[in-house]
Design a protein around this motif. Structure first.
Motif, short mmCIF file in Angstrom:
data_model
loop_
_atom_site.label_atom_id
_atom_site.label_comp_id
_atom_site.label_asym_id
_atom_site.label_seq_id
_atom_site.Cartn_x
_atom_site.Cartn_y
_atom_site.Cartn_z
N ASP A 1 35.80 -6.50 -4.02
CA ASP A 1 34.58 -6.99 -3.38
C ASP A 1 34.57 -6.71 -1.89
O ASP A 1 34.03 -7.48 -1.09
CB ASP A 1 34.43 -8.50 -3.63
CG ASP A 1 34.24 -8.82 -5.10
OD1 ASP A 1 33.52 -8.06 -5.76
OD2 ASP A 1 34.81 -9.83 -5.57
N VAL A 2 35.18 -5.60 -1.51
CA VAL A 2 35.32 -5.26 -0.10
C VAL A 2 33.96 -4.95 0.53
O VAL A 2 33.12 -4.29 -0.10
CB VAL A 2 36.27 -4.05 0.07
CG1 VAL A 2 36.37 -3.64 1.52
CG2 VAL A 2 37.65 -4.40 -0.49
N GLU A 3 33.77 -5.42 1.76
CA GLU A 3 32.52 -5.17 2.48
C GLU A 3 32.82 -4.69 3.90
O GLU A 3 33.80 -5.12 4.52
CB GLU A 3 31.68 -6.45 2.56
CG GLU A 3 31.27 -7.00 1.21
CD GLU A 3 30.54 -8.32 1.30
OE1 GLU A 3 29.82 -8.65 0.35
OE2 GLU A 3 30.71 -9.03 2.34
N ILE A 4 31.99 -3.78 4.38
CA ILE A 4 32.07 -3.34 5.76
C ILE A 4 30.81 -3.84 6.47
O ILE A 4 29.70 -3.46 6.12
CB ILE A 4 32.19 -1.82 5.88
CG1 ILE A 4 33.53 -1.36 5.27
CG2 ILE A 4 32.11 -1.38 7.35
CD1 ILE A 4 33.71 0.14 5.24
N GLU A 5 31.02 -4.73 7.44
CA GLU A 5 29.92 -5.33 8.18
C GLU A 5 29.74 -4.57 9.50
O GLU A 5 30.71 -4.33 10.21
CB GLU A 5 30.19 -6.81 8.43
CG GLU A 5 30.36 -7.59 7.13
CD GLU A 5 30.78 -9.03 7.35
OE1 GLU A 5 30.88 -9.44 8.54
OE2 GLU A 5 31.01 -9.75 6.36
N VAL A 6 28.50 -4.23 9.81
CA VAL A 6 28.21 -3.40 10.98
C VAL A 6 27.43 -4.20 12.02
O VAL A 6 26.43 -4.85 11.69
CB VAL A 6 27.40 -2.14 10.57
CG1 VAL A 6 27.27 -1.20 11.76
CG2 VAL A 6 28.07 -1.43 9.40
N PHE A 7 27.89 -4.16 13.28
CA PHE A 7 27.26 -4.85 14.39
C PHE A 7 27.06 -3.87 15.53
O PHE A 7 27.85 -2.93 15.71
CB PHE A 7 28.13 -6.02 14.87
CG PHE A 7 28.59 -6.94 13.79
CD1 PHE A 7 27.79 -8.01 13.38
CD2 PHE A 7 29.82 -6.76 13.16
CE1 PHE A 7 28.21 -8.86 12.37
CE2 PHE A 7 30.24 -7.61 12.15
CZ PHE A 7 29.44 -8.67 11.75
N ASP A 8 26.00 -4.09 16.32
CA ASP A 8 25.87 -3.29 17.54
C ASP A 8 26.68 -3.95 18.65
O ASP A 8 27.26 -5.03 18.47
CB ASP A 8 24.40 -3.08 17.92
CG ASP A 8 23.66 -4.36 18.30
OD1 ASP A 8 24.31 -5.35 18.71
OD2 ASP A 8 22.41 -4.38 18.18
#
Length: 364
Positions: free
Chosen positions: A305-312
């Motif tokens: 259930d791996v997730e890559i969260e992206v932020f500026d």
């Protein structure tokens, strides 16, 4: 998998009610993320072009050069050219001689000067921060470092070390005495940044101290933005990311409004039921990419259930990528913004260690 376990023992990456789920009474702003404007589910595929005669536990990327680090076996570093994964060569004979490299860990810090590519890595056995010209090492087995910095014994077991500028090294690791150390190589002065317990209840903080778990609770990864204007620390035990400037000043934090703190078992250790969050981060000049393992400690080697969260870089949520397969416990991944790809390490079988994910409809 024994090598993965050993690696994490070395890096202390083995990884929450008594604490409120918000961080109050903080002097710096907290960007609380409640949702992401876009969520994409991605499907991975094998990368047969990468040889399976080594097992990388760390990755880095500069332009179209993919750098894979196998800290244990000879040679240590393998370089591929993207997007076709052309094998450009390898280097790093294990040893303690002037042309050897001893048990390196690589935190993705690279630099391009004119048409030459350079990288920093830390030699654990020698306690040396090392700077090399990549293609000199590929083309000449007798090459020596451009620069070597011997770290002082006061860093203790820290191995996550980055170079902030020509004078300052910062780092963290097992048994840390604060969020990170700051070492001035010119004055030979070292100091530890105070632990950031912003929002932590005094009761829980006291329990952590009494069980000698404060350092482990604040364990995380430090990475530096390619232009060196910022560096970031993420955390394994809580979904928070701290953003610092080039003078080690905390600018702001990114965090979740709801999360779990670890339970402490009768042996004074974090329970295997503890939630695991950010095991790794990747920084570009455009975005912060945080790898959320999204699992319990006991599931780290088996979570899918791996997730890559992206932020500026203002701390705003951009999107979230859900991967359909797992990733090794070290969280090895990079984002190829040129070719809109994610590359990961996940040993599915003896002939497939590496995966790629296509990021659709994205403009960086």
């Amino acid at each position: 998998m024994n090598r993965v376990i050993r690696f994490h023992l070395i890096l202390s990456l083995s990884v929450f009610s008594l604490l409120s789920c918000t961080r109050n009474n903080c002097s710096k702003p907290i960007k609380i993320i409640k949702n992401f404007p876009r969520i994409e589910s991605l499907k991975g595929s094998d990368i047969p072009e990468i040889k399976n005669d080594f097992f990388a536990l760390q990755m880095g990327l500069i332009d179209s050069l993919l750098i894979l680090c196998d800290y244990e076996n000879n040679p240590h570093f393998h370089i591929y050219h993207l997007p076709d994964f052309e094998n450009l060569g390898n280097f790093g004979k294990q040893g303690k001689g002037p042309t050897d490299i001893s048990s390196p860990v690589f935190w993705g810090q690279t630099k391009k000067i004119d048409n030459s590519y350079y990288m920093w890595f830390f030699q654990m056995d020698l306690m040396k921060q090392t700077y090399i010209n990549i293609f000199k090492y590929i083309n000449d087995g007798k090459s020596t470092p451009e620069k070597t910095i011997e770290m002082p014994p006061e860093i203790d077991m820290s191995v996550n070390i980055i170079t902030l500028n020509d004078s300052i090294m910062i780092g963290t690791g097992s048994g840390a005495k604060g969020e990170f150390f700051v070492y001035n190589i010119n004055s030979d002065f070292i100091r530890w940044q105070q632990f950031d317990l912003c929002g932590t209840s005094s009761k829980f903080a006291e329990i952590l101290k009494n069980n000698n778990l404060l350092s482990e609770y604040r364990l995380g990864k430090i990475k530096i933005k390619p232009d060196k204007s910022r560096f970031v620390k993420s955390y394994i035990y809580s979904p928070f990311i701290n953003i610092y400037d080039e003078n080690t000043k905390l600018l702001f934090s990114i965090g979740k409004d709801k999360y779990s703190i670890p339970e402490i078992n009768k042996n004074g250790e974090f329970s295997q039921e503890s939630e695991i969050y950010y095991s790794n981060i990747f920084l570009s000049n455009n975005f912060i990419y945080a790898l959320n393992q999204n699992c319990k400690l006991k599931e780290m080697n088996n979570s899918k259930d791996v997730e890559i969260e992206v932020f500026d870089w203002d701390g705003n949520a951009v999107c979230k990528y859900r991967l359909n397969e797992g990733i090794i416990a070290s969280g090895a991944f990079v984002i190829d913004e040129i070719n809109n790809m994610i590359y990961t390490v996940y040993p599915k079988n003896d002939s497939s260690y590496y995966s790629r994910f296509i990021i659709n409809n994205v403009k960086f």
